[in-house]
Motif scaffolding. Structure first.
Motif, PDB file in Angstrom:
ATOM      1  N   GLY A  11     -17.242   6.396  42.323  1.00 28.75           N
ATOM      2  CA  GLY A  11     -16.815   5.817  41.052  1.00 28.75           C
ATOM      3  C   GLY A  11     -16.821   4.286  41.101  1.00 28.75           C
ATOM      4  O   GLY A  11     -16.929   3.948  42.567  1.00 28.75           O
ATOM      5  N   GLN A  12     -16.725   3.564  40.220  1.00 28.51           N
ATOM      6  CA  GLN A  12     -16.631   2.158  40.331  1.00 28.51           C
ATOM      7  C   GLN A  12     -15.388   1.489  41.103  1.00 28.51           C
ATOM      8  O   GLN A  12     -14.236   2.249  40.918  1.00 28.51           O
ATOM      9  CB  GLN A  12     -16.303   1.511  38.773  1.00 28.51           C
ATOM     10  N   GLU A  35     -11.738   7.239  36.362  1.00 25.75           N
ATOM     11  CA  GLU A  35     -12.210   8.278  34.857  1.00 25.75           C
ATOM     12  C   GLU A  35     -13.876   8.553  35.034  1.00 25.75           C
ATOM     13  O   GLU A  35     -14.320   9.641  34.619  1.00 25.75           O
ATOM     14  CB  GLU A  35     -12.123   7.400  33.576  1.00 25.75           C
ATOM     15  N   GLN A  36     -14.706   7.798  35.696  1.00 31.14           N
ATOM     16  CA  GLN A  36     -16.042   8.230  35.926  1.00 31.14           C
ATOM     17  C   GLN A  36     -15.987   9.479  36.924  1.00 31.14           C
ATOM     18  O   GLN A  36     -16.601  10.376  36.437  1.00 31.14           O
ATOM     19  CB  GLN A  36     -16.640   7.094  36.610  1.00 31.14           C
ATOM     20  N   GLN A  39     -15.048  12.472  34.654  1.00 35.37           N
ATOM     21  CA  GLN A  39     -15.975  12.989  33.887  1.00 35.37           C
ATOM     22  C   GLN A  39     -17.167  13.634  34.752  1.00 35.37           C
ATOM     23  O   GLN A  39     -17.780  14.547  34.295  1.00 35.37           O
ATOM     24  CB  GLN A  39     -16.758  11.727  33.349  1.00 35.37           C
ATOM     25  N   THR A  65     -13.373   9.618  45.489  1.00 32.56           N
ATOM     26  CA  THR A  65     -14.349  10.048  44.501  1.00 32.56           C
ATOM     27  C   THR A  65     -14.262  11.595  44.658  1.00 32.56           C
ATOM     28  O   THR A  65     -13.987  12.298  43.687  1.00 32.56           O
ATOM     29  CB  THR A  65     -15.552   9.440  44.274  1.00 32.56           C
ATOM     30  N   THR A 170     -26.137   4.558  38.602  1.00 32.12           N
ATOM     31  CA  THR A 170     -25.058   4.458  38.252  1.00 32.12           C
ATOM     32  C   THR A 170     -23.623   4.990  39.077  1.00 32.12           C
ATOM     33  O   THR A 170     -23.982   5.986  39.514  1.00 32.12           O
ATOM     34  CB  THR A 170     -24.942   4.595  36.795  1.00 32.12           C
ATOM     35  N   ASN A 171     -22.785   4.460  38.896  1.00 27.90           N
ATOM     36  CA  ASN A 171     -21.565   4.936  39.416  1.00 27.90           C
ATOM     37  C   ASN A 171     -21.425   6.432  39.023  1.00 27.90           C
ATOM     38  O   ASN A 171     -21.596   6.576  37.729  1.00 27.90           O
ATOM     39  CB  ASN A 171     -20.146   4.172  39.107  1.00 27.90           C
ATOM     40  N   CYS A 172     -21.220   7.458  39.923  1.00 22.09           N
ATOM     41  CA  CYS A 172     -21.029   8.838  39.598  1.00 22.09           C
ATOM     42  C   CYS A 172     -22.261   9.528  39.050  1.00 22.09           C
ATOM     43  O   CYS A 172     -22.051  10.647  38.691  1.00 22.09           O
ATOM     44  CB  CYS A 172     -19.688   8.930  38.851  1.00 22.09           C
ATOM     45  N   CYS A 173     -22.979   8.867  39.127  1.00 23.57           N
ATOM     46  CA  CYS A 173     -24.521   9.740  38.904  1.00 23.57           C
ATOM     47  C   CYS A 173     -24.730  10.752  39.944  1.00 23.57           C
ATOM     48  O   CYS A 173     -24.357  10.625  40.851  1.00 23.57           O
ATOM     49  CB  CYS A 173     -25.763   8.528  38.944  1.00 23.57           C
ATOM     50  N   HIS A 191     -26.115  11.714  34.454  1.00 24.13           N
ATOM     51  CA  HIS A 191     -25.220  10.221  34.448  1.00 24.13           C
ATOM     52  C   HIS A 191     -24.128  10.872  33.464  1.00 24.13           C
ATOM     53  O   HIS A 191     -23.726  10.403  32.241  1.00 24.13           O
ATOM     54  CB  HIS A 191     -25.814   9.001  33.816  1.00 24.13           C
ATOM     55  N   ALA A 193     -20.911  10.036  33.525  1.00 32.36           N
ATOM     56  CA  ALA A 193     -19.738   9.271  33.181  1.00 32.36           C
ATOM     57  C   ALA A 193     -20.452   7.944  32.373  1.00 32.36           C
ATOM     58  O   ALA A 193     -21.651   7.637  32.358  1.00 32.36           O
ATOM     59  CB  ALA A 193     -19.233   8.405  34.619  1.00 32.36           C
TER      60      ALA A 193
END
Length: 193
Positions: A11-12, A35-36, A39, A65, A170-173, A191, A193
């Protein structure tokens, strides 16, 4: 036996948010990063994956994560899938990242002169580690949390460069692969998130 690998970016983080080069350095997940991961957890839960083994890099942003994705479950941390070491560029602004020429896969040997790793070093350890995981596991599914550079370089092992550069890391892909007869086949990217 055919197995499935789910390779996930963390995640970010604070450094992501501040546009700082992170690499071997670490910074905590932001609220958005958490939050990512929540999700991504909902997405993975919807897949009803069973018979799995969990791995992540040795960096805190990856283990944090993974602990959101699979709370209170055992996992193994591996140095072989930690992020690229960018040497003296660690923690600096992303504006200092050297530009790519079109069609060039990565920074090649650039960071070696600054105490970091070469593209080939990171590529070799990534492919070796993920191949060993898949070869050695007795489970049908492997879920691994790692980093953007690692996802990109591993994709270079599986797909032609022109396909690799089209994917958004992307983050959490979640990248999905099938593994059989010591070969990885890319299935797709999600993706959540």
């Amino acid at each position: 036996m055919k197995k499935t690998l789910y390779l996930i970016r963390h995640g970010q983080t604070l450094f992501n948010q501040k546009h700082q080069i992170q690499g071997a350095s670490d910074s905590p997940l932001t609220e958005l990063g958490k939050e990512q991961a929540i999700q991504a957890k909902a997405y993975l839960d919807s897949l009803n994956i069973t018979d799995y083994e969990l791995f992540c890099s040795t960096q805190e942003r990856a283990s944090d994560t993974l602990e959101i994705l699979f709370p209170n479950e055992p996992y193994t941390r591996l140095k072989g899938i930690k992020e690229w070491n960018f040497g003296l560029f660690e923690g600096e602004s992303e504006l200092l990242t050297p530009p790519h020429h079109y069609g060039v896969a990565s920074y090649e040997r650039f960071f070696e002169d600054y105490g970091g790793e070469t593209r080939e070093q990171v590529y070799q350890r990534t492919v070796q580690t993920l191949t060993e995981i898949m070869h050695q596991t007795h489970h049908a599914n492997v879920i691994t949390v790692s980093h953007g550079g690692i996802l990109f370089l591993f994709m270079m092992h599986v797909l032609p460069l022109e396909e690799v550069i089209k994917i958004k890391y992307t983050n959490c892909c979640v990248l999905k692969f099938e593994y059989e007869h010591e070969t990885f086949k890319f299935i797709g990217v999600s993706h959540p998130a």
